[in-house]
Design a protein around this motif. Structure first.
Motif, PDB file in Angstrom:
ATOM      1  N   ILE A  28      28.615  82.579  52.012  1.00 30.40           N
ATOM      2  CA  ILE A  28      28.923  83.483  53.127  1.00 30.40           C
ATOM      3  C   ILE A  28      27.697  83.654  54.020  1.00 30.40           C
ATOM      4  CG2 ILE A  28      29.429  85.894  53.718  1.00 30.40           C
ATOM      5  CD1 ILE A  28      31.298  85.917  51.243  1.00 30.40           C
ATOM      6  N   LEU A  29      26.535  83.859  53.407  1.00 28.33           N
ATOM      7  CA  LEU A  29      25.307  84.049  54.174  1.00 28.33           C
ATOM      8  C   LEU A  29      24.936  82.783  54.952  1.00 28.33           C
ATOM      9  CD1 LEU A  29      23.379  86.039  51.458  1.00 28.33           C
ATOM     10  CD2 LEU A  29      23.996  86.909  53.720  1.00 28.33           C
ATOM     11  N   VAL A  30      25.032  81.636  54.321  1.00 27.65           N
ATOM     12  CA  VAL A  30      24.673  80.381  54.986  1.00 27.65           C
ATOM     13  C   VAL A  30      25.666  80.056  56.101  1.00 27.65           C
ATOM     14  CG1 VAL A  30      24.469  77.889  54.625  1.00 27.65           C
ATOM     15  CG2 VAL A  30      23.399  79.469  53.016  1.00 27.65           C
ATOM     16  N   LEU A  31      26.948  80.280  55.868  1.00 28.38           N
ATOM     17  CA  LEU A  31      27.932  80.044  56.927  1.00 28.38           C
ATOM     18  C   LEU A  31      27.676  80.944  58.130  1.00 28.38           C
ATOM     19  CD1 LEU A  31      31.315  79.513  55.059  1.00 28.38           C
ATOM     20  CD2 LEU A  31      30.058  77.866  56.444  1.00 28.38           C
ATOM     21  N   GLU A  51      26.211  90.866  56.611  1.00 25.33           N
ATOM     22  CA  GLU A  51      25.228  91.923  56.856  1.00 25.33           C
ATOM     23  C   GLU A  51      24.933  92.766  55.613  1.00 25.33           C
ATOM     24  OE1 GLU A  51      26.457  93.981  60.370  1.00 25.33           O
ATOM     25  OE2 GLU A  51      25.691  92.389  61.671  1.00 25.33           O
ATOM     26  N   PRO A  52      25.941  93.268  54.890  1.00 20.90           N
ATOM     27  CA  PRO A  52      25.592  94.035  53.687  1.00 20.90           C
ATOM     28  C   PRO A  52      25.036  93.160  52.560  1.00 20.90           C
ATOM     29  CG  PRO A  52      27.976  94.049  54.017  1.00 20.90           C
ATOM     30  CD  PRO A  52      27.364  93.352  55.190  1.00 20.90           C
ATOM     31  N   LEU A  53      25.420  91.882  52.524  1.00 19.22           N
ATOM     32  CA  LEU A  53      24.918  90.991  51.482  1.00 19.22           C
ATOM     33  C   LEU A  53      23.454  90.630  51.700  1.00 19.22           C
ATOM     34  CD1 LEU A  53      27.897  88.507  51.032  1.00 19.22           C
ATOM     35  CD2 LEU A  53      27.201  90.358  49.502  1.00 19.22           C
ATOM     36  N   ALA A  54      22.968  90.789  52.930  1.00 16.09           N
ATOM     37  CA  ALA A  54      21.578  90.461  53.231  1.00 16.09           C
ATOM     38  C   ALA A  54      20.617  91.490  52.637  1.00 16.09           C
ATOM     39  CB  ALA A  54      21.377  90.352  54.728  1.00 16.09           C
ATOM     40  N   LEU A  55      21.142  92.621  52.192  1.00 12.34           N
ATOM     41  CA  LEU A  55      20.356  93.668  51.540  1.00 12.34           C
ATOM     42  C   LEU A  55      19.172  94.081  52.398  1.00 12.34           C
ATOM     43  CD1 LEU A  55      20.427  92.248  47.912  1.00 12.34           C
ATOM     44  CD2 LEU A  55      21.892  94.021  48.859  1.00 12.34           C
ATOM     45  N   PHE A  56      17.970  94.021  51.857  1.00 18.83           N
ATOM     46  CA  PHE A  56      16.759  94.459  52.544  1.00 18.83           C
ATOM     47  C   PHE A  56      15.999  93.304  53.189  1.00 18.83           C
ATOM     48  CE2 PHE A  56      15.882  93.595  48.128  1.00 18.83           C
ATOM     49  CZ  PHE A  56      14.796  92.731  48.199  1.00 18.83           C
ATOM     50  N   TRP A  74      20.560  85.873  45.888  1.00 16.34           N
ATOM     51  CA  TRP A  74      21.838  85.989  45.186  1.00 16.34           C
ATOM     52  C   TRP A  74      22.021  84.875  44.171  1.00 16.34           C
ATOM     53  CZ3 TRP A  74      24.174  90.252  44.588  1.00 16.34           C
ATOM     54  CH2 TRP A  74      24.169  91.219  45.576  1.00 16.34           C
ATOM     55  N   VAL A  75      21.627  83.659  44.535  1.00 18.11           N
ATOM     56  CA  VAL A  75      21.769  82.539  43.600  1.00 18.11           C
ATOM     57  C   VAL A  75      20.864  82.743  42.389  1.00 18.11           C
ATOM     58  CG1 VAL A  75      21.355  80.063  43.298  1.00 18.11           C
ATOM     59  CG2 VAL A  75      22.560  80.883  45.317  1.00 18.11           C
ATOM     60  N   LEU A  76      19.612  83.125  42.627  1.00 19.04           N
ATOM     61  CA  LEU A  76      18.681  83.317  41.517  1.00 19.04           C
ATOM     62  C   LEU A  76      19.057  84.515  40.642  1.00 19.04           C
ATOM     63  CD1 LEU A  76      15.270  82.570  43.270  1.00 19.04           C
ATOM     64  CD2 LEU A  76      16.558  81.101  41.704  1.00 19.04           C
ATOM     65  N   ALA A  77      19.419  85.625  41.271  1.00 16.96           N
ATOM     66  CA  ALA A  77      19.752  86.833  40.507  1.00 16.96           C
ATOM     67  C   ALA A  77      21.004  86.633  39.666  1.00 16.96           C
ATOM     68  CB  ALA A  77      19.937  88.015  41.459  1.00 16.96           C
TER      69      ALA A  77
END
Length: 93
Positions: free
Chosen positions: A24-27, A51-56, A81-84
């Protein structure tokens, strides 16, 4: 009996969620860089989800180039997100 070498279902689910968030972020980055109008329903939905997934991460690293800033803001969040979720999947799997 041979030991089970597969992953548990919860680990696969956790990994899947992390990769979905990253996609989602990359798209969102790709659509913005290619100039898809924000009035487009797909682009607007992706922006609303990204936007909310981008966090801080937005604004964490400052660059003078707007395109590079966008890539860093959302790219770092996708990597997070991938690492966590991979770490969580390893713990629960």
């Amino acid at each position: 009996m041979a030991a089970k070498k597969g992953r548990s279902g919860i680990a696969t689910l956790i990994n899947g969620v992390g990769y979905l968030f990253a996609v989602i972020l990359v798209l969102h980055v790709v659509l913005v860089l290619f100039g898809l109008p924000s009035e487009n329903g797909v682009a607007d939905s992706l922006r609303g989800a990204a936007e909310p997934l981008a966090l801080f991460f937005p604004g964490l690293v400052q660059t003078p180039n707007a395109e590079l800033q966008l890539i860093l803001d959302y790219g770092l969040a996708a990597l997070f997100w991938v690492l966590a979720t991979s770490l969580l999947a390893r713990i629960f799997g």
